[in-house]
Design a protein around this motif. Structure first.
Motif, short mmCIF file in Angstrom:
data_model
loop_
_atom_site.label_atom_id
_atom_site.label_comp_id
_atom_site.label_asym_id
_atom_site.label_seq_id
_atom_site.Cartn_x
_atom_site.Cartn_y
_atom_site.Cartn_z
N PRO A 1 57.15 34.09 53.04
CA PRO A 1 57.20 35.29 52.20
C PRO A 1 58.17 35.14 51.02
N LEU A 2 59.29 34.39 51.20
CA LEU A 2 60.21 34.18 50.10
C LEU A 2 59.58 33.33 49.01
N LEU A 3 58.88 32.27 49.42
CA LEU A 3 58.21 31.40 48.44
C LEU A 3 57.14 32.17 47.67
N SER A 4 56.40 33.02 48.39
CA SER A 4 55.37 33.83 47.74
C SER A 4 55.99 34.82 46.76
N LEU A 5 57.12 35.43 47.16
CA LEU A 5 57.81 36.37 46.28
C LEU A 5 58.28 35.68 45.01
N ASN A 6 58.80 34.47 45.13
CA ASN A 6 59.30 33.76 43.96
C ASN A 6 58.16 33.39 43.02
N GLN A 7 57.01 33.00 43.57
CA GLN A 7 55.87 32.68 42.73
C GLN A 7 55.38 33.92 41.97
N SER A 8 55.34 35.04 42.67
CA SER A 8 54.94 36.29 42.01
C SER A 8 55.92 36.66 40.91
N PHE A 9 57.21 36.39 41.14
CA PHE A 9 58.22 36.71 40.14
C PHE A 9 58.03 35.84 38.90
N LYS A 10 57.71 34.57 39.09
CA LYS A 10 57.47 33.70 37.94
C LYS A 10 56.30 34.23 37.09
N GLU A 11 55.28 34.70 37.76
CA GLU A 11 54.14 35.25 37.04
C GLU A 11 54.54 36.54 36.32
N PHE A 12 55.40 37.32 36.94
CA PHE A 12 55.91 38.54 36.31
C PHE A 12 56.66 38.19 35.03
N VAL A 13 57.53 37.18 35.09
CA VAL A 13 58.33 36.77 33.93
C VAL A 13 57.42 36.31 32.80
N SER A 14 56.38 35.56 33.15
CA SER A 14 55.46 35.06 32.14
C SER A 14 54.69 36.20 31.48
N LYS A 15 54.32 37.20 32.27
CA LYS A 15 53.53 38.32 31.76
C LYS A 15 54.33 39.22 30.84
N PHE A 16 55.56 39.54 31.24
CA PHE A 16 56.35 40.51 30.49
C PHE A 16 57.43 39.87 29.61
N LYS A 17 57.45 38.54 29.53
CA LYS A 17 58.43 37.83 28.69
C LYS A 17 59.86 38.20 29.06
N THR A 18 60.12 38.31 30.34
CA THR A 18 61.45 38.69 30.83
C THR A 18 62.39 37.50 30.78
N LYS A 19 63.58 37.70 30.25
CA LYS A 19 64.58 36.63 30.20
C LYS A 19 65.29 36.52 31.55
N VAL A 20 65.53 35.30 32.01
CA VAL A 20 66.14 35.07 33.32
C VAL A 20 67.30 34.09 33.17
N ILE A 21 68.45 34.45 33.76
CA ILE A 21 69.62 33.57 33.81
C ILE A 21 70.06 33.48 35.26
N SER A 22 70.23 32.25 35.77
CA SER A 22 70.60 32.06 37.19
C SER A 22 71.81 31.15 37.29
N PHE A 23 72.67 31.47 38.27
CA PHE A 23 73.84 30.65 38.56
C PHE A 23 73.78 30.20 40.02
N GLY A 24 74.15 28.93 40.23
CA GLY A 24 74.15 28.38 41.59
C GLY A 24 75.53 27.92 42.00
N GLU A 25 75.92 28.16 43.25
CA GLU A 25 77.23 27.77 43.77
C GLU A 25 77.25 26.29 44.10
N THR A 26 78.42 25.67 43.93
CA THR A 26 78.58 24.25 44.30
C THR A 26 79.75 24.05 45.27
N LEU A 27 80.49 25.11 45.58
CA LEU A 27 81.62 24.99 46.50
C LEU A 27 81.31 25.75 47.79
#
Length: 636
Positions: free
Chosen positions: A546-572
């Protein structure tokens, strides 16, 4: 013969001459008479003109004479006026500026009320004037003043007194009286509400005298653990016991039926007495603020809150630098101002900015701006997650959350304050046990799925008006998953307001969100439950479909509505209960769309920028201003 003729001629000539003389004399006499008449007419006209030029007087009614006499007295007093206050004292009250403004604020139309409240709040008055205005203010005027920046607190009436029959009672006894009035058999009561009520009454019984019978209260709330009183327990302080009673009342205030009982009981004046008795307890003030904000969701109870003097108390708390006190007060005042604010803030939703009245003008061009919504993760909250990073951990969680020049307990509120004219910042608490009941409820066990949480939050955010204009979402950890689920749900909906939210979402910022799951969910079940006693962790397993499916749907959402996305990942790694844990690996914190940055922070600190210069803040801030620039109305 000739002589006779001559004589006759002489006679005729003499007669003619005499006639002419007579006619001449008569003509002269008539001329003299005419001249006389003319002089008389001229004299009469002259007299008439003199009369016309004189001031004319008419008889006036007695009431009108009295008014003119007052004016003459006022006029005579003008020579003795030395100060502005002297002038005010002789003017009729209804003609003075404060009272004209108050009349407009109390009875004027929409825009008249807004302007009058703003002008009224800027006046500098005497103590007597403030007191008289406070007594004459309607609820909407008092609330509008309370939501105005730096308003003078003398505009408000003091708290109402307790009923005579309650003045000799102890605080805890009065809390008990309120709790037992609340219906225990309502179908809307959650098990946690019953749990906290039972706990509060149980502690009351333990601290009370022996003449209070356990069975009477137990039957009212269906408690089954009568035997626990045989076990010796430590003495509980009055403040702690009051906090537990307030938590029980807070849980009841989430049910509209119970709000009616609370306003009809002595609860509101009791709360005033509690803060008078414990003026420095921020936690008590915070819980009471949340209770009143819940009650004020329902307009039919606004008058009860106003008449009990709570608008003035909330106005003073709004100016309190402590977040625990000010945020619930701001929220309560917003809910009391629904007629002009246009929105309401349900349990778990807090207005971080602007701090003052945010009205919806009839002219839509003046309502433009951007909403920024923050959603925390598991084990977080509005009052903890969004603080500035504290490398030395010198600021532990406490009841004194007061920002300083070099440290912010809520950076979205403090660092965006200068931009609040066209920004509205909202903080969300998605854990009801934290945001409403103030303590762990064992009967709930956090049994809410990602879908249930997102549906509940989406509904509450729409009540707050989110989606009507451009919006940016910011999520930490699981909060990012809730944001994605809300957006996908809104896109799939047939409701117009849902579609509007999807189209108006201009950007999303993720701080260490497990888009593909977390390694924590793969730990041994016993260890996992020890660290995170939550069923939601089961939904965070790595590569959970379900998480993988949600992320794929979100990518399609971003493409459709031209939504800007910024993500940060932890390394510690994050040290939790003495163990170093990696909550979200880099491959999971990257959603595969937009900008992604790996940063040297652990899971708890990644949403806490060290300063405004931190990349964690700068990237977010630039995104916000891109949205503001895009939303700015074009000049005609």
């Amino acid at each position: 013969m000739m002589s006779a003729v001559g004589t006759s001629s002489v006679v005729v000539s003499s007669g003619l001459l005499a006639w002419q003389v007579y006619q001449t004399q008569m003509g002269q006499q008539q001329i003299q008479e005419l001249k006389g008449k003319l002089n008389i007419q001229q004299q009469q006209q002259s007299v008439l003109m003199e009369e016309l030029n004189k001031t004319q007087y008419i008889s006036l009614p007695k009431e009108l004479k009295d008014k003119f006499n007052q004016f003459d007295e006022l006029n005579s007093n003008m020579n003795r006026i030395e100060t502005k206050e002297d002038l005010k004292s002789i003017l009729p009250r209804h003609l003075r500026k404060p009272w004209r403004l108050l009349h407009l604020a109390n009875t004027g139309g929409y825009e008249q009320h807004i302007k009058a409240v703003q002008d009224l709040s800027k006046l500098s008055l005497s103590d007597g004037d403030y007191h008289q205005l406070a007594q004459s203010s309607e609820c909407r005027t008092a609330v509008g003043l309370a939501r105005t920046a730096n308003v003078d607190l003398r505009f408000f009436l003091g708290p109402a007194m307790l009923p005579p029959e309650c003045r000799e009672k102890e605080l805890i006894e009065m809390f008990r009286d309120v709790l037992v009035q609340l219906p225990a058999d309502s179908v809307d009561l959650h098990e946690c509400i019953k749990y906290f009520t039972s706990t509060a009454l149980d502690q009351y019984l333990h601290s009370s005298e022996a003449d209070l019978f356990d069975s009477d209260i137990s039957n009212e709330f269906h408690r089954e653990s009568h035997h626990i009183h045989s076990i010796p327990r430590p003495r509980i302080s009055q403040e702690t016991l009051i906090e537990h009673c307030l938590q029980a009342l807070l849980s009841h205030s989430t049910v509209e039926e119970q709000c009616k009982v609370l306003t009809q009981s002595m609860a509101l004046p009791l709360f005033s007495l509690v803060i008078e008795t414990h003026p420095h307890n921020a936690k008590i003030k915070s819980i009471i603020g949340k209770i009143i904000s819940n009650i004020s969701l329902h307009p039919q109870y606004h008058q009860a809150i106003f008449k009990s003097g709570w608008v003035g108390i909330l106005a003073s708390w709004k100016q309190n630098p402590n977040l625990l006190v000010s945020l619930p007060a701001i929220k309560a005042l917003c809910n009391l101002d629904q007629e002009y604010g246009g929105h309401k803030f349900e349990p778990g939703i807090y207005l971080l900015l602007p701090n003052d009245r945010h009205v919806q003008h009839k002219n839509n061009l003046s309502n433009w701006g951007v909403d920024v919504v923050f959603v925390h993760g598991l084990l977080g909250g509005v009052f903890y997650t969004w603080r500035q990073q504290d490398p030395d951990n010198v600021r532990e969680i406490s009841d004194e959350q007061i920002s300083e020049d070099n440290y912010s307990f809520c950076w979205p509120r403090d660092w965006l304050a200068e931009d609040a004219s066209h920004l509205r910042v909202i903080g969300c608490d998605f854990d009801s046990y934290l945001s409403q009941w103030g303590g762990t409820c064992p009967t709930q066990s956090f049994k809410q799925s990602l879908e249930e949480r997102s549906e509940d939050m989406l509904r509450k955010l729409q009540e707050a008006g989110v989606g009507k204009r451009p919006v940016i979402f910011v999520g930490h950890s699981m909060g990012g998953l809730i944001i994605k689920k809300m957006l996908i749900t809104a896109e799939a909906s047939e409701k117009e307001e849902m579609k509007e939210l999807s189209a108006n979402t201009k950007g999303v910022v993720f701080y260490s969100t497990p888009h593909e799951g977390s390694q924590i969910a793969s730990l041994n079940s016993i260890v996992k439950y020890f660290f995170f006693p939550s069923v939601e962790v089961q939904e965070l397993e790595m590569n959970y479909p379900p998480l993988l499916s949600l992320n794929q749907s979100f990518k399609e959402f971003v493409s459709k509505f031209k939504t800007k996305v910024i993500s940060f990942g932890e390394t510690l790694p994050t040290r939790h209960l003495g163990v170093d844990l990696t909550f979200v690996p880099p491959e999971s914190s990257n959603p595969g769309v937009g900008e992604f940055y790996s940063v040297p922070f652990n899971h708890m600190d990644i949403c806490k920028p060290q300063s405004r210069k931190s990349i964690l803040f700068r990237k977010f801030y630039n995104l916000v201003w891109d949205a503001v620039d895009e939303a700015t109305p074009c000049s005609p």
